[in-house]
Design a protein around this motif. Sequence first.
Motif: not given
Length: 339
Positions: A117-120, A257-264, A283-286, A293-298
């Motif tokens: 998250x950016x806000x933190x 939904x974080x690509x390859x992190x929690x979306x398996x 509610x799945x949040x894209x 940068x270590x996180x990408x969109x699923x």
Amino acid sequence: MKENIFNYSRLKLENYFLENGEKKFKAVQVMEWLYDKREYNFYNFSNLKKELQKKLDEDFTTEFIEIEKFLEGKDVKKFLFRLKDQEKIEAVLMIHDYGISVCISSQVGCNMGCKFCESGRLKKVRNLETYEMVEQILLIEKYINKRVERVVIMGIGEPFDNYDNVINFIKIINDSKALAIGARHITVSTCGLVSKIDDFSNLDLQVNLALSLHAPTDELRSKLMPVNQVYNLDTVMKSIKAYIAKTNRRVTIEYVMLNMVNDNIADALNLVKLIKGMNVYVNLIPYNETSHIEFNKSSKERINKFYEVLKNNKVNVTVRKEFGGNIKAACGQLRSESD
Ligand code: SAH
């Protein structure tokens, strides 16, 4: 010191008048000036006696935070506000087909440290006072010259880390003599501060509660969200179950939904197991990409597969509509600085 009058709920205003030897219905008269006529000069409250106008002016201010910057996207607008002490926060206005909703901030910065998250990025500087939350809405309504119909407390900050002010804020915006936003049109989202979820259960407000879950196992959740090291999944789910039992209300489970992190697929199955039998909807949040940068969109395909697993297991699930990416106004992109 003068207090900002937008910190005062109806009850508090009534007590103020009673303590000053006045009738308590003056509270409603004052609220009609503030929220209905939008008149902020006490000396223009013409149905009050001169002395009372003066007394109000001695005890209160109606000072406003300021709009420092405004960014306009297609169906979303972002407001950067400057507070009296020069701190900054953001709020986002979304125009849905079912009405106008506003996402407001509850703190300057945030201490929860969620990795994606950016806000933190900015640690908590301070809690917002109630008036600073109320005024986000008043200023947005003035700017667009329309009434806001829904409020989500999902901007910068962890609302339950500023519990008292947030509850006071909810009571004010819900009051029929203030902003009259229906309780079912108000949503508060927490990363899982269990002791406050428990307090919230006992309040008997009809407000919606959302839990930012984002991972179905302790191992993964603790990596993504440090709060899980304090309140683990078992503890947070127990508290959500108690909330549902007590209030009979459905809870929203947010899952970014974080690509390859929690979306398996395995994560989807674990999620099914975790929420089995509970009155929740997912509610799945894209993921909106940030400076992490270590996180990408699923991908759409991965989101769809995940969605199908939940659907096939009779979980109520939706994919959140994407909003505001091009002006950095989306979930998790808000921050306490201007570019
Ligand atoms: N602190 C509260 C309120 C913030 S709500 C909470 O955690 O619930 C904002 C929601 O957006 C949370 O579910 C948060 O986890 C999620 N979020 C954070 N960063 C995001 C990002 N980059 N993309 C999409 N959602 C994100």
